[in-house]
Design an enzyme around this catalytic site. Structure first.
Site, PDB file in Angstrom:
ATOM      1  N   LYS A 164       0.333  -0.723   0.169  1.00 52.74           N
ATOM      2  CA  LYS A 164       0.335   0.085  -0.132  1.00 52.74           C
ATOM      3  C   LYS A 164       0.954   1.517  -0.386  1.00 52.74           C
ATOM      4  O   LYS A 164       1.346   1.592   0.662  1.00 52.74           O
ATOM      5  CB  LYS A 164      -1.048  -0.172   1.120  1.00 52.74           C
ATOM      6  N   GLU A 239       9.738   1.966  10.472  1.00 54.16           N
ATOM      7  CA  GLU A 239      10.332   3.070  10.409  1.00 54.16           C
ATOM      8  C   GLU A 239       9.987   4.650  10.128  1.00 54.16           C
ATOM      9  O   GLU A 239       9.323   4.875   9.466  1.00 54.16           O
ATOM     10  CB  GLU A 239      11.518   2.884   8.556  1.00 54.16           C
ATOM     11  N   CYS A 273      14.242  11.026   6.741  1.00 57.08           N
ATOM     12  CA  CYS A 273      14.538  10.742   7.705  1.00 57.08           C
ATOM     13  C   CYS A 273      15.338  10.815   8.469  1.00 57.08           C
ATOM     14  O   CYS A 273      15.105  11.372  10.115  1.00 57.08           O
ATOM     15  CB  CYS A 273      13.045   9.659   7.587  1.00 57.08           C
ATOM     16  N   GLU A 367       9.867  16.405  14.447  1.00 54.68           N
ATOM     17  CA  GLU A 367      10.562  16.347  13.361  1.00 54.68           C
ATOM     18  C   GLU A 367       9.539  17.723  12.494  1.00 54.68           C
ATOM     19  O   GLU A 367       8.995  17.553  12.403  1.00 54.68           O
ATOM     20  CB  GLU A 367      10.568  14.976  12.604  1.00 54.68           C
TER      21      GLU A 367
HETATM   22  P1  NAD Z   1       1.756   9.133   7.302  1.00 51.07           P
HETATM   23  O1  NAD Z   1       2.527   8.052   8.178  1.00 51.07           O
HETATM   24  O2  NAD Z   1       0.562   9.524   7.121  1.00 51.07           O
HETATM   25  O3  NAD Z   1       1.843   8.198   6.361  1.00 51.07           O
HETATM   26  C1  NAD Z   1       2.825   7.290   5.827  1.00 51.07           C
HETATM   27  C2  NAD Z   1       2.184   5.699   5.007  1.00 51.07           C
HETATM   28  O4  NAD Z   1       1.167   5.557   5.832  1.00 51.07           O
HETATM   29  C3  NAD Z   1       1.224   6.183   3.980  1.00 51.07           C
HETATM   30  O5  NAD Z   1       1.205   5.597   2.833  1.00 51.07           O
HETATM   31  C4  NAD Z   1      -0.134   6.228   4.789  1.00 51.07           C
HETATM   32  O6  NAD Z   1      -1.351   6.330   3.796  1.00 51.07           O
HETATM   33  C5  NAD Z   1      -0.364   5.384   5.992  1.00 51.07           C
HETATM   34  N1  NAD Z   1      -0.924   5.458   6.294  1.00 51.07           N
HETATM   35  C6  NAD Z   1      -1.090   6.458   6.851  1.00 51.07           C
HETATM   36  N2  NAD Z   1      -2.594   6.285   8.090  1.00 51.07           N
HETATM   37  C7  NAD Z   1      -2.761   4.636   7.848  1.00 51.07           C
HETATM   38  C8  NAD Z   1      -3.238   3.799   9.558  1.00 51.07           C
HETATM   39  N3  NAD Z   1      -3.701   4.761  10.327  1.00 51.07           N
HETATM   40  N4  NAD Z   1      -3.044   2.729   8.614  1.00 51.07           N
HETATM   41  C9  NAD Z   1      -2.218   2.348   7.941  1.00 51.07           C
HETATM   42  N5  NAD Z   1      -1.531   2.654   7.434  1.00 51.07           N
HETATM   43  C10 NAD Z   1      -2.000   4.259   7.762  1.00 51.07           C
HETATM   44  O7  NAD Z   1       3.010  10.100   7.296  1.00 51.07           O
HETATM   45  P2  NAD Z   1       2.777  11.257   6.367  1.00 51.07           P
HETATM   46  O8  NAD Z   1       1.537  11.761   6.405  1.00 51.07           O
HETATM   47  O9  NAD Z   1       2.797  11.348   5.329  1.00 51.07           O
HETATM   48  O10 NAD Z   1       3.074  12.410   6.914  1.00 51.07           O
HETATM   49  C11 NAD Z   1       3.584  12.920   8.437  1.00 51.07           C
HETATM   50  C12 NAD Z   1       4.773  13.479   8.950  1.00 51.07           C
HETATM   51  O11 NAD Z   1       5.587  11.852   9.031  1.00 51.07           O
HETATM   52  C13 NAD Z   1       6.097  13.854   7.981  1.00 51.07           C
HETATM   53  O12 NAD Z   1       5.485  15.276   8.336  1.00 51.07           O
HETATM   54  C14 NAD Z   1       7.014  13.552   8.597  1.00 51.07           C
HETATM   55  O13 NAD Z   1       6.893  13.524   9.894  1.00 51.07           O
HETATM   56  C15 NAD Z   1       7.022  12.164   9.163  1.00 51.07           C
HETATM   57  N6  NAD Z   1       7.381  11.067   8.028  1.00 51.07           N
HETATM   58  C16 NAD Z   1       8.730  10.582   7.843  1.00 51.07           C
HETATM   59  C17 NAD Z   1       8.722   9.372   7.272  1.00 51.07           C
HETATM   60  C18 NAD Z   1      10.031   8.529   7.341  1.00 51.07           C
HETATM   61  O14 NAD Z   1      10.838   8.369   6.389  1.00 51.07           O
HETATM   62  N7  NAD Z   1      10.080   8.128   8.292  1.00 51.07           N
HETATM   63  C19 NAD Z   1       7.992   9.655   5.844  1.00 51.07           C
HETATM   64  C20 NAD Z   1       7.065  10.535   5.201  1.00 51.07           C
HETATM   65  C21 NAD Z   1       7.110  10.933   6.328  1.00 51.07           C
END
Ligand code: NAD
Length: 460
Positions: A164, A239, A273, A367
């Site tokens: 996903k 991660e 990250c 972050e």
């Molecule tokens: P997120 O954690 O919301 O999304 C990451 C993935 O998780 C996406 O594929 C999303 O669809 C999925 N997801 C979201 N809610 C979910 C749930 N309840 N159950 C299962 N899957 C779910 O991250 P974001 O909104 O894209 O970004 C927000 C913040 O996250 C950023 O500002 C940053 O701080 C952090 N981030 C960190 C990384 C990293 O590499 N560690 C990467 C992206 C974002």
């Protein structure tokens, strides 16, 4: 949806707009998968598990090698897709967003062939067997790399996958799916469900047919996924975020440390990250470091070397942090919360450097995930260590010392998963992952492969 070896429509008719961050225009739509689609995909993966798990490692290795070749052949298409949906500048999209996942795919092709899936311990033979069906959930910041860092080791280990991908960057996931299909990955061994996190993502995490959930993204969502997986006694790899320290010790090459440090953060517009977003400098050279940072930041022109953020919400969030830094008394020495000059369109943020930052400020603790660096002053080495370790995160870091020995001694005391010593290069075979709230588990290389295995011991 790509399920059971073929493309087919989603069960519902909801769609997700894909927006180009440089133009703010809708450039594509993908289906928003439902729990029904996820269920179909997990069933297909379960059906494929016995056959794929029984495929000899050499066979799995050969297939991954073919995938790597096809990725390399479609290199330009991959770069263009990531430049479009993420807004990454073409040179960075080619070198890192495309080059890195091709290398990582190649590394797991090699590892699948070499990995000791069987070992002898005394009167036991220990088999390292696939853990089962993997649910992979990935973010948008390194859209192809994050996918490959999960799919390649899972397939190498003998695990079928349901992916996903992030809502913002689903096009490169579709492109990789075409490549996997063309390479001849057997039906059900790889499945793609595009969709929203709280719908398709959550359904995947909750599905009883998934044995391991591998997630990269925000700490907030990771915490929730960990709790759900834990309640079901399911394996989980997380991660998450970071707030990594770039520690410049007395006697280190200050100019190089500051310049490399800023490049590390401003690349990918700060959406990394593992970015070294806190620069720690001793009191004596602090002002000099500020001047060096200001001069270096001028080279990072938004719209040229620095791309936009992925979406309007992230831009709003990052600008909010910049304002918060000012409110808390930090001093902006480069950049700021305003839109960059001449860029009315696109989700751009000015590369921003803060001085006079105290370790407890929000901008030094949370972050930000944008092109924002904070410069923190320390008094002595113990103070530097306390500041470096003083966040909930522990993903990466850098130490610059007068010599390797001094830098290594400091790095050994840091609570973090990776540290680059005096500009050491990224190694795609070294384990990558977090201490503390930066995550659970490791990706890449042999350690990354081991995440997808479980052991069975036979006694003789
Ligand atoms: P997120 O954690 O919301 O999304 C990451 C993935 O998780 C996406 O594929 C999303 O669809 C999925 N997801 C979201 N809610 C979910 C749930 N309840 N159950 C299962 N899957 C779910 O991250 P974001 O909104 O894209 O970004 C927000 C913040 O996250 C950023 O500002 C940053 O701080 C952090 N981030 C960190 C990384 C990293 O590499 N560690 C990467 C992206 C974002």
């Amino acid at each position: 949806m790509y399920i059971g070896g073929r493309w087919r429509p989603a069960n519902g008719d909801r769609r997700i707009d894909v927006i180009a961050p440089t133009t703010e225009q809708v450039v594509a739509q993908v289906p928003a998968g439902s729990a029904l689609d996820v269920d179909d995909a997990v069933r297909a993966a379960r059906a494929a598990l016995p056959g794929w798990a029984a495929t000899p490692p050499a066979g799995r290795a050969a297939l991954l090698g073919k995938v790597r070749e096809l990725m390399a052949a479609r290199r330009q298409e991959i770069t263009a897709t990531i430049a479009l949906e993420l807004g990454a500048p073409p040179a960075f999209a080619a070198a890192v967003h495309t080059g890195l996942p091709i290398a990582v795919m190649g590394s797991f092709a090699a590892l699948a062939a070499e990995y000791p899936f069987e070992e002898k311990i005394g009167n036991s033979t220990v088999f390292h067997e696939p853990v089962g069906v993997v649910g992979a959930i990935t973010p948008w910041n390194y859209p192809l790399h994050q996918i490959v860092a999960k799919v390649a080791p899972a397939l190498a280990a003998g695990c079928p996958v349901v992916l996903k991908p992030a809502e913002d960057t689903p096009l490169v996931a579709q492109l990789l799916t075409e490549i996997l299909h063309e390479a001849g990955v057997p039906a059900g061994v790889f499945n793609l469900v595009t969709g929203l996190g709280p719908v398709a993502g959550q359904a995947l995490v909750e599905h009883p047919g998934v044995d391991l959930v591998s997630f990269t993204g925000s700490t907030a969502v990771g915490r929730q996924i960990g709790a759900t997986a834990g309640a079901a006694v399911k394996r989980v790899a997380l991660e998450l975020g970071g707030k990594s320290a770039n520690v410049i010790l007395p006697g280190a090459d200050l100019g190089r440390a500051v310049n490399v440090g800023l490049a590390n953060v401003f690349a990918n517009s700060g959406q990394t990250c593992s970015a070294w977003t806190r620069i720690l400098v001793d009191s004596e050279r602090y002002d000099e470091a500020v001047d060096l940072a200001v001069a270096a930041t001028a080279k990072y022109v938004p719209g040229e070397r620095v791309g936009p953020l992925v979406n309007a919400e992230q831009r709003h969030r990052v600008r909010g942090y910049i304002r918060r830094g000012v409110e808390e008394g930090a001093r902006i020495v480069a950049g700021g919360p305003e839109a960059p000059e001449g860029l009315a369109t696109g989700y751009y943020v000015r590369p921003t450097v803060f001085a006079d930052v105290r370790p407890e400020m929000t901008i030094a603790q949370e972050e930000i995930f944008g092109p924002v660096v904070v410069l923190i002053r320390y008094e002595d080495e113990e103070d530097a260590l306390r500041i470096a370790n003083g966040t909930v995160y522990g993903l990466a870091g850098a130490v610059w010392g007068p010599d390797e020995e001094t830098a290594v001694a400091f790095a050994r005391r840091m609570d973090t998963g990776q540290v680059d010593i005096n500009g050491g290069r990224f190694n795609p075979l070294a384990p990558f992952g977090g201490y503390k709230q930066s995550g659970v588990g490791r990706e890449l290389g042999a350690h990354g492969l081991a995440e997808y295995l479980q052991t069975k011991s036979l006694q003789f």
